[in-house]
Design an enzyme around this catalytic site. Structure first.
Site, PDB file in Angstrom:
ATOM      1  N   ASP A  65      34.788 -61.681 -44.090  1.00 17.93           N
ATOM      2  CA  ASP A  65      34.220 -62.769 -43.360  1.00 17.93           C
ATOM      3  C   ASP A  65      34.998 -63.964 -43.954  1.00 17.93           C
ATOM      4  O   ASP A  65      35.713 -64.132 -44.897  1.00 17.93           O
ATOM      5  CB  ASP A  65      32.914 -63.174 -43.781  1.00 17.93           C
ATOM      6  CG  ASP A  65      32.386 -62.295 -44.980  1.00 17.93           C
ATOM      7  OD1 ASP A  65      33.142 -62.427 -46.144  1.00 17.93           O
ATOM      8  OD2 ASP A  65      31.139 -61.935 -45.116  1.00 17.93           O
ATOM      9  N   ASN A 134      18.674 -60.665 -48.295  1.00 14.45           N
ATOM     10  CA  ASN A 134      18.088 -60.510 -47.178  1.00 14.45           C
ATOM     11  C   ASN A 134      18.729 -59.102 -46.401  1.00 14.45           C
ATOM     12  O   ASN A 134      18.344 -59.157 -45.071  1.00 14.45           O
ATOM     13  CB  ASN A 134      18.141 -61.528 -46.183  1.00 14.45           C
ATOM     14  CG  ASN A 134      19.435 -61.814 -45.676  1.00 14.45           C
ATOM     15  OD1 ASN A 134      20.653 -61.186 -45.890  1.00 14.45           O
ATOM     16  ND2 ASN A 134      19.604 -63.212 -44.951  1.00 14.45           N
ATOM     17  N   HIS A 136      21.900 -58.488 -45.483  1.00 14.26           N
ATOM     18  CA  HIS A 136      23.030 -58.634 -44.715  1.00 14.26           C
ATOM     19  C   HIS A 136      24.295 -58.022 -45.369  1.00 14.26           C
ATOM     20  O   HIS A 136      24.431 -57.847 -46.696  1.00 14.26           O
ATOM     21  CB  HIS A 136      23.341 -60.251 -44.315  1.00 14.26           C
ATOM     22  CG  HIS A 136      23.821 -61.148 -45.549  1.00 14.26           C
ATOM     23  ND1 HIS A 136      23.623 -62.247 -45.798  1.00 14.26           N
ATOM     24  CD2 HIS A 136      24.531 -60.645 -46.692  1.00 14.26           C
ATOM     25  CE1 HIS A 136      24.261 -62.813 -46.883  1.00 14.26           C
ATOM     26  NE2 HIS A 136      24.855 -61.790 -47.495  1.00 14.26           N
ATOM     27  N   GLU A 141      23.563 -61.259 -40.212  1.00 16.03           N
ATOM     28  CA  GLU A 141      22.109 -61.484 -40.785  1.00 16.03           C
ATOM     29  C   GLU A 141      21.270 -60.724 -39.743  1.00 16.03           C
ATOM     30  O   GLU A 141      21.506 -60.133 -38.954  1.00 16.03           O
ATOM     31  CB  GLU A 141      22.048 -63.273 -40.453  1.00 16.03           C
ATOM     32  CG  GLU A 141      23.075 -64.113 -41.515  1.00 16.03           C
ATOM     33  CD  GLU A 141      22.743 -64.260 -42.839  1.00 16.03           C
ATOM     34  OE1 GLU A 141      22.051 -63.209 -43.418  1.00 16.03           O
ATOM     35  OE2 GLU A 141      22.878 -65.040 -43.382  1.00 16.03           O
TER      36      GLU A 141
HETATM   37  C1  F6R Z   1      31.063 -61.651 -48.870  1.00 16.47           C
HETATM   38  C2  F6R Z   1      29.966 -61.233 -48.049  1.00 16.47           C
HETATM   39  C3  F6R Z   1      28.477 -61.215 -48.337  1.00 16.47           C
HETATM   40  C4  F6R Z   1      28.194 -60.758 -49.794  1.00 16.47           C
HETATM   41  C5  F6R Z   1      26.713 -61.053 -50.079  1.00 16.47           C
HETATM   42  C6  F6R Z   1      26.318 -60.733 -51.565  1.00 16.47           C
HETATM   43  O1  F6R Z   1      32.158 -61.400 -48.293  1.00 16.47           O
HETATM   44  O2  F6R Z   1      30.278 -60.730 -46.997  1.00 16.47           O
HETATM   45  O3  F6R Z   1      27.687 -60.293 -47.644  1.00 16.47           O
HETATM   46  O4  F6R Z   1      28.862 -59.407 -50.147  1.00 16.47           O
HETATM   47  O5  F6R Z   1      26.195 -62.030 -49.706  1.00 16.47           O
HETATM   48  O6  F6R Z   1      26.784 -61.642 -52.304  1.00 16.47           O
HETATM   49  P1  F6R Z   1      26.932 -61.759 -54.030  1.00 16.47           P
HETATM   50  O7  F6R Z   1      27.836 -60.446 -54.220  1.00 16.47           O
HETATM   51  O8  F6R Z   1      27.448 -62.978 -54.419  1.00 16.47           O
HETATM   52  O9  F6R Z   1      25.380 -61.564 -54.386  1.00 16.47           O
END
Ligand code: F6R
Length: 254
Positions: A65, A134, A136, A141
């Site tokens: 992303d 959450n 995702h 989302e």
């Molecule tokens: C990152 C992404 C997000 C993260 C998620 C967890 O490329 O797509 O889905 O993997 O928000 O983030 P952290 O590892 O910072 O808790």
């Protein structure tokens, strides 16, 4: 799902690096995630490269992303994040590290073009994902389509609040829109590797493994995948009802 509960975040990183290394050794296409969770795994892979145990020269990589509106050079762009924390420390060809273009003139055309580029590369053999508090994965989302392609997504306020730590703790600096591989895109990877650590992820981990398949927890789409591996630490596993069974399976693999 293959579920592995490890004692510490470092143990999660080591096991995840072992999984990734198999694909790297074969010069396959890998999918990369950003965020805090994969950092230890990237450090582990860099160490293996430095020890000459692993070369990435034949690999292609696709990021999950990107924020819309941030140039690649921006400190918080995901392209820059992956460069700074991983790809600039290994021997992968920069031209083979792809990310959605958050500055594309037509951001809505960028998603299908990204999916086409993944397909043209032969698909992603192993896609790494973290999970948001959450539920995702990527930036899909709650309530998104379980079969979505790469597209523009609006971040949930919880995600904006969680990510403000990377933007001087200022939520107003976090872009509201992103380009993300869709759940359909992620599901087309041959192998999806999800890692999660820490108590803040325990509810999402419980929902994705033991909850119903539901767009309310986007990561639960992995219940439909025939090769999904989930590697988590004890803190992230603390709400799982069948954790003893998952440990039993891990100890008795055939
Ligand atoms: C990152 C992404 C997000 C993260 C998620 C967890 O490329 O797509 O889905 O993997 O928000 O983030 P952290 O590892 O910072 O808790």
């Amino acid at each position: 799902m293959d579920i592995f509960i490890k004692a510490t975040p470092q143990d999660v990183a080591t096991h995840a690096a072992d999984v990734m290394a198999e694909y790297v050794r074969n010069g396959q296409t890998i999918g990369l995630a950003t965020g805090s969770t994969p950092l230890l795994m990237y450090r582990e892979l860099i160490a293996r490269f430095q020890a000459k145990e692993l070369s990435f020269k034949d690999c292609t990589a696709f990021l999950l992303d990107e924020y819309i509106g941030l140039p690649r050079e921006h400190e918080q762009s995901y392209y820059r994040f992956i460069r700074d924390n991983f790809t600039s420390h290994i021997d992968i060809d920069d031209a083979k590290v792809h990310s959605p273009n958050g500055l594309a003139e037509d951001v809505h055309a960028e998603g299908p073009a990204y999916d086409a580029a993944i397909e043209a590369a032969g698909g992603i053999a192993c896609q790494l994902v973290g999970v948001g508090a959450n539920g995702h994965i990527g930036f899909n989302e709650p309530a998104c389509s379980l079969n979505s392609g790469t597209r523009v997504e609006t971040l949930h306020p919880k995600t904006i609040a969680d990510n403000a730590r990377f933007f001087d703790d200022d939520e107003s600096q976090v872009p509201v829109h992103v380009l993300t591989q869709g759940l359909g895109t992620i599901s087309r990877a041959g192998h999806v590797l999800l890692i999660a650590t820490g108590a803040a992820k325990a509810r999402a981990v419980k929902a994705l493994i033991e909850g119903p398949l539901s767009a309310f927890c986007p990561a639960s789409v992995l219940q439909l995948h025939n090769h999904a591996t989930v590697i988590i630490d004890e803190e992230a596993a603390q709400l799982l009802e069948y954790s003893d069974y998952y440990r039993f399976c891990a100890d008795n693999r055939v």
